[in-house]
Design a protein around this motif. Structure first.
Motif, mmCIF file in Angstrom:
data_model
loop_
_atom_site.group_PDB
_atom_site.id
_atom_site.type_symbol
_atom_site.label_atom_id
_atom_site.label_comp_id
_atom_site.label_asym_id
_atom_site.label_seq_id
_atom_site.Cartn_x
_atom_site.Cartn_y
_atom_site.Cartn_z
ATOM 1 N N THR A 275 3.230 6.180 -2.916
ATOM 2 C CA THR A 275 4.374 6.492 -3.142
ATOM 3 C C THR A 275 4.376 6.986 -4.732
ATOM 4 O OG1 THR A 275 5.663 5.721 -1.427
ATOM 5 C CG2 THR A 275 6.990 6.661 -3.169
ATOM 6 N N ARG A 276 3.974 5.888 -5.479
ATOM 7 C CA ARG A 276 3.963 6.170 -6.980
ATOM 8 C C ARG A 276 2.945 6.876 -7.240
ATOM 9 N NH1 ARG A 276 4.587 0.466 -6.553
ATOM 10 N NH2 ARG A 276 2.393 -0.033 -6.973
ATOM 11 N N LEU A 277 1.765 6.992 -6.795
ATOM 12 C CA LEU A 277 0.728 7.904 -7.171
ATOM 13 C C LEU A 277 1.036 9.350 -6.960
ATOM 14 C CD1 LEU A 277 -2.686 6.083 -6.293
ATOM 15 C CD2 LEU A 277 -1.843 6.859 -8.488
ATOM 16 N N VAL A 278 1.587 9.638 -5.681
ATOM 17 C CA VAL A 278 2.071 10.931 -5.178
ATOM 18 C C VAL A 278 3.144 11.427 -6.386
ATOM 19 C CG1 VAL A 278 3.333 12.095 -3.421
ATOM 20 C CG2 VAL A 278 1.756 10.695 -2.823
ATOM 21 N N GLU A 279 4.175 10.537 -6.651
ATOM 22 C CA GLU A 279 5.127 11.095 -7.873
ATOM 23 C C GLU A 279 4.342 11.561 -9.154
ATOM 24 O OE1 GLU A 279 7.866 7.831 -7.784
ATOM 25 O OE2 GLU A 279 8.700 8.406 -5.927
ATOM 26 N N ILE A 280 3.485 10.447 -9.435
ATOM 27 C CA ILE A 280 2.827 10.901 -10.600
ATOM 28 C C ILE A 280 1.884 12.358 -10.739
ATOM 29 C CG2 ILE A 280 0.864 9.979 -12.066
ATOM 30 C CD1 ILE A 280 1.960 7.276 -11.458
ATOM 31 N N THR B 32 0.601 -1.355 0.174
ATOM 32 C CA THR B 32 0.009 0.129 0.057
ATOM 33 C C THR B 32 0.866 1.298 -0.064
ATOM 34 O OG1 THR B 32 -1.721 -1.212 1.020
ATOM 35 C CG2 THR B 32 -1.891 1.383 1.307
ATOM 36 N N GLN B 33 1.902 1.334 1.070
ATOM 37 C CA GLN B 33 2.895 2.366 0.878
ATOM 38 C C GLN B 33 3.474 2.696 -0.508
ATOM 39 O OE1 GLN B 33 6.248 2.398 3.144
ATOM 40 N NE2 GLN B 33 5.947 4.059 4.343
ATOM 41 N N ASN B 34 4.016 1.600 -1.069
ATOM 42 C CA ASN B 34 4.746 1.687 -2.309
ATOM 43 C C ASN B 34 3.552 2.305 -3.231
ATOM 44 O OD1 ASN B 34 6.941 0.658 -1.148
ATOM 45 N ND2 ASN B 34 6.714 -1.261 -2.126
ATOM 46 N N ALA B 35 2.564 1.714 -3.414
ATOM 47 C CA ALA B 35 1.445 2.336 -4.513
ATOM 48 C C ALA B 35 1.174 3.840 -4.167
ATOM 49 C CB ALA B 35 0.055 1.457 -4.207
ATOM 50 N N LYS C 20 -6.183 4.262 7.199
ATOM 51 C CA LYS C 20 -5.270 3.341 6.954
ATOM 52 C C LYS C 20 -4.079 3.685 5.866
ATOM 53 C CE LYS C 20 -3.271 -0.876 7.232
ATOM 54 N NZ LYS C 20 -2.930 -1.683 8.418
ATOM 55 N N LEU C 21 -4.635 4.440 4.918
ATOM 56 C CA LEU C 21 -3.971 5.108 3.946
ATOM 57 C C LEU C 21 -2.746 5.913 4.483
ATOM 58 C CD1 LEU C 21 -6.206 5.348 0.973
ATOM 59 C CD2 LEU C 21 -4.260 3.481 1.053
ATOM 60 N N ALA C 22 -3.139 6.701 5.385
ATOM 61 C CA ALA C 22 -2.617 7.907 5.933
ATOM 62 C C ALA C 22 -1.462 7.264 6.881
ATOM 63 C CB ALA C 22 -3.232 8.916 6.647
ATOM 64 N N ALA C 23 -1.937 6.114 7.617
ATOM 65 C CA ALA C 23 -0.905 5.420 8.539
ATOM 66 C C ALA C 23 0.276 4.748 7.770
ATOM 67 C CB ALA C 23 -1.539 4.400 9.513
ATOM 68 N N THR C 24 -0.080 3.943 6.714
ATOM 69 C CA THR C 24 0.883 3.306 5.664
ATOM 70 C C THR C 24 1.773 4.521 5.113
ATOM 71 O OG1 THR C 24 -0.553 3.239 3.937
ATOM 72 C CG2 THR C 24 -0.471 1.432 5.502
ATOM 73 N N GLN C 25 1.265 5.746 4.781
ATOM 74 C CA GLN C 25 1.967 6.655 4.223
ATOM 75 C C GLN C 25 3.021 7.250 5.011
ATOM 76 O OE1 GLN C 25 -0.088 9.920 2.559
ATOM 77 N NE2 GLN C 25 1.376 10.441 0.957
ATOM 78 N N ALA C 26 2.465 7.343 6.330
ATOM 79 C CA ALA C 26 3.342 8.093 7.371
ATOM 80 C C ALA C 26 4.518 6.707 8.137
ATOM 81 C CB ALA C 26 2.630 8.492 8.587
ATOM 82 N N GLY C 27 4.123 5.626 7.673
ATOM 83 C CA GLY C 27 5.083 4.657 8.219
ATOM 84 C C GLY C 27 4.715 4.094 9.556
ATOM 85 N N GLU D 42 -3.665 10.928 16.643
ATOM 86 C CA GLU D 42 -4.798 11.894 16.865
ATOM 87 C C GLU D 42 -4.662 13.028 15.735
ATOM 88 O OE1 GLU D 42 -4.963 13.344 20.814
ATOM 89 O OE2 GLU D 42 -6.668 11.857 21.152
ATOM 90 N N LYS D 43 -3.236 13.206 15.311
ATOM 91 C CA LYS D 43 -2.930 14.326 14.359
ATOM 92 C C LYS D 43 -3.364 13.604 13.143
ATOM 93 C CE LYS D 43 0.614 17.289 12.923
ATOM 94 N NZ LYS D 43 2.159 17.496 13.087
ATOM 95 N N LEU D 44 -2.758 12.265 12.808
ATOM 96 C CA LEU D 44 -3.060 11.597 11.702
ATOM 97 C C LEU D 44 -4.559 11.315 11.307
ATOM 98 C CD1 LEU D 44 -0.919 8.870 10.213
ATOM 99 C CD2 LEU D 44 -3.348 8.231 10.704
ATOM 100 N N VAL D 45 -5.367 11.077 12.180
ATOM 101 C CA VAL D 45 -6.913 10.692 11.983
ATOM 102 C C VAL D 45 -7.191 12.297 11.323
ATOM 103 C CG1 VAL D 45 -8.997 10.206 13.255
ATOM 104 C CG2 VAL D 45 -6.908 8.959 13.442
ATOM 105 N N ALA D 46 -6.906 13.226 12.212
ATOM 106 C CA ALA D 46 -7.547 14.505 11.620
ATOM 107 C C ALA D 46 -7.142 14.698 10.454
ATOM 108 C CB ALA D 46 -7.111 15.874 12.670
ATOM 109 N N ARG D 47 -5.896 14.733 9.850
ATOM 110 C CA ARG D 47 -5.454 14.744 8.685
ATOM 111 C C ARG D 47 -6.265 13.741 7.666
ATOM 112 N NH1 ARG D 47 -0.865 12.187 6.835
ATOM 113 N NH2 ARG D 47 -0.787 12.451 4.508
ATOM 114 N N ALA D 48 -6.393 12.565 8.080
ATOM 115 C CA ALA D 48 -7.007 11.485 7.199
ATOM 116 C C ALA D 48 -8.500 12.060 6.888
ATOM 117 C CB ALA D 48 -6.964 10.085 7.904
ATOM 118 N N MET D 49 -9.016 12.418 8.031
ATOM 119 C CA MET D 49 -10.391 12.662 7.892
ATOM 120 C C MET D 49 -10.760 13.787 6.902
ATOM 121 S SD MET D 49 -12.342 10.667 10.132
ATOM 122 C CE MET D 49 -13.619 11.567 10.631
ATOM 123 N N ASP D 50 -9.665 14.817 6.657
ATOM 124 C CA ASP D 50 -9.729 15.928 5.791
ATOM 125 C C ASP D 50 -9.526 15.374 4.662
ATOM 126 O OD1 ASP D 50 -10.613 17.939 7.721
ATOM 127 O OD2 ASP D 50 -8.598 18.461 8.154
#
Length: 172
Positions: A13-18, A8-11, A85-92, A140-148
């Motif tokens: 990363t690829r999308l963010v680059e594109i 998920t994290q690799n995918a 979950k996406l935000a968590a994997t992106q943040a490691g 909590e910070k990550l959840v707030a970001r993910a909700m947005d």
């Protein structure tokens, strides 16, 4: 991080680059079609996916599928869970489980235009439980970001202008 989260994290990363190189590639317009022929059972088709929505017999349906409200609640709760979950994997960060419970109250009279009651929800709540060893403040910070960044949650929270058109087709 487990192997599945790494995928998920690799995918991401690829999308963010594109999307960074070609911002226009981030835009998409999705179309679907909901159709009713007999009763109130409704078939919704979007690409290769099809779902059936129906109402229970108390509303005059045949209960051949969940109600539209079921799909709306599922869309909100699952979009929130996936965004987190996406935000968590992106943040490691390792989130072993993300559970999102949604509760919606409404007055059924609104569906029938009774007593000037609106058909929309009276209230809605989302309760999130995350299984992780990450520090509470970081979660909590990550959840707030993910909700947005949760499109279906934001649609429910903020509303959206909907362009509507009606066409009359003669009987074939």
């Amino acid at each position: 991080m487990n192997e599945r989260d790494q995928v998920t994290q690799n995918a991401q990363t690829r999308l963010v680059e594109i999307f960074t190189r070609k911002p226009a590639s981030a835009f998409s317009k999705i179309k679907g079609l909901a159709s009713i022929r007999e009763g109130v059972a409704c078939t919704y088709v979007q690409g290769e996916h099809t779902v059936i929505a129906d109402m229970s017999d108390i509303f005059g349906g045949d209960d051949t599928g969940p109600s539209p409200g079921f799909y709306a609640r599922a869309g909100i709760a699952s979009c929130v869970a996936i965004s987190i979950k996406l935000a968590a994997t992106q943040a490691g960060l390792t989130f072993r489980a993300v559970d999102v419970e949604i509760s919606v109250s409404f007055d059924g009279r609104g569906i029938f235009y009774l007593d000037e009651i609106g058909a929309g929800p009276q209230d809605m709540s989302v309760n999130i439980t995350i299984e992780t060893d990450a520090p509470k403040g970081a979660v909590e910070k990550l959840v707030a970001r993910a909700m947005d960044a949760s499109p279906i949650y934001l649609l429910a929270r903020d509303g959206n202008a909907i362009a509507t058109s009606v066409s009359i087709a003669p009987r074939a």
